[in-house]
Design an enzyme around this catalytic site. Structure first.
Site, mmCIF file in Angstrom:
data_model
loop_
_atom_site.group_PDB
_atom_site.id
_atom_site.type_symbol
_atom_site.label_atom_id
_atom_site.label_comp_id
_atom_site.label_asym_id
_atom_site.label_seq_id
_atom_site.Cartn_x
_atom_site.Cartn_y
_atom_site.Cartn_z
ATOM 1 N N GLN A 12 0.803 -1.223 0.000
ATOM 2 C CA GLN A 12 0.000 0.000 0.000
ATOM 3 C C GLN A 12 0.840 1.278 0.000
ATOM 4 O O GLN A 12 0.310 2.373 0.105
ATOM 5 C CB GLN A 12 -0.971 0.004 1.195
ATOM 6 C CG GLN A 12 -0.309 0.131 2.574
ATOM 7 C CD GLN A 12 0.051 -1.204 3.183
ATOM 8 O OE1 GLN A 12 0.621 -2.059 2.525
ATOM 9 N NE2 GLN A 12 -0.270 -1.376 4.466
ATOM 10 N N SER A 13 2.152 1.149 -0.151
ATOM 11 C CA SER A 13 3.034 2.317 -0.096
ATOM 12 C C SER A 13 2.970 3.138 -1.385
ATOM 13 O O SER A 13 3.240 2.612 -2.476
ATOM 14 C CB SER A 13 4.476 1.874 0.133
ATOM 15 O OG SER A 13 5.382 2.930 -0.134
#
Length: 203
Positions: A12-13
């Site tokens: 999710q970065s």
């Protein structure tokens, strides 16, 4: 001898998203072998002094959005810096990437990792949804059974092992690229990684 890169990231970065395609290109041009290692930064942050986004000071959260827009413009990578499905739990996507790496190899896992990032940061899709993950497998020509395999104990074991390896290597942020024990943290350090990969190698 080809270089080996341990690629530690969170699915999710946004920073992993911004650097992913460029990283893949740099690694391929250098003939480097990439070990795809999504890890649990929910465990790494407390051990390394980091804070999850929601616990950071308001000014840090605001500046993060400024920097994301700057890098998006600078790199020519379209993204929604405040996507609909964020914050989001990336554990299921991480285990799916690891199941693909185990069964289909790191190249396939790299492809899926890029697709997961794009789904979140460009396509407004929920990467915590089993339906979305199944669609991403199909869209990338990967077997549907990988989703069931990602829920088996072996995938969680690899997730735990890579998270422990990241801590042992000194990793504290995502993405981190580790070559010969040297950490390159952040997509804005890819130039330094590229230089490292271009250094003469012994036989």
């Amino acid at each position: 001898m080809a270089a080996a890169i341990d690629y530690y990231f969170a699915t999710q970065s946004p920073w992993a998203f911004l650097g992913h395609e460029r990283f893949v290109r740099i690694a391929r041009e250098a003939g480097a072998k990439v070990s795809v290692r999504p890890v649990d930064f929910g465990r790494i942050f407390p051990a390394s002094g980091g804070l999850p986004l929601g616990k950071r000071a308001p000014q840090r959260q605001a500046y993060r959005l400024v920097e994301l827009r700057r890098f998006s413009d600078h790199l020519g990578v379209t993204m929604n810096v405040q996507p609909r499905f964020f914050p989001v739990n990336g554990d299921d996507a991480s285990r799916l990437i690891l199941a693909v790496a185990q069964a289909d190899g790191d190249e396939a896992a790299l492809r899926l990792a890029g697709a997961v990032s794009s789904a979140l940061w460009q396509q407004e899709r929920d990467i915590a949804s089993a339906e979305t993950l199944a669609q991403l497998l199909s869209e990338n020509g990967l077997a549907a059974e990988r989703l069931a395999q990602s829920r088996e104990a072996a995938a969680q074991q690899r997730y735990d092992e890579y998270t422990a390896a990241a801590l042992e290597a000194g990793v504290f942020g995502a993405p981190s690229y580790v070559v010969d024990g040297e950490i390159f943290w952040g997509q804005d350090r890819l130039d330094f990684l590229q230089r490292k990969l271009s250094e003469p190698k012994g036989d």
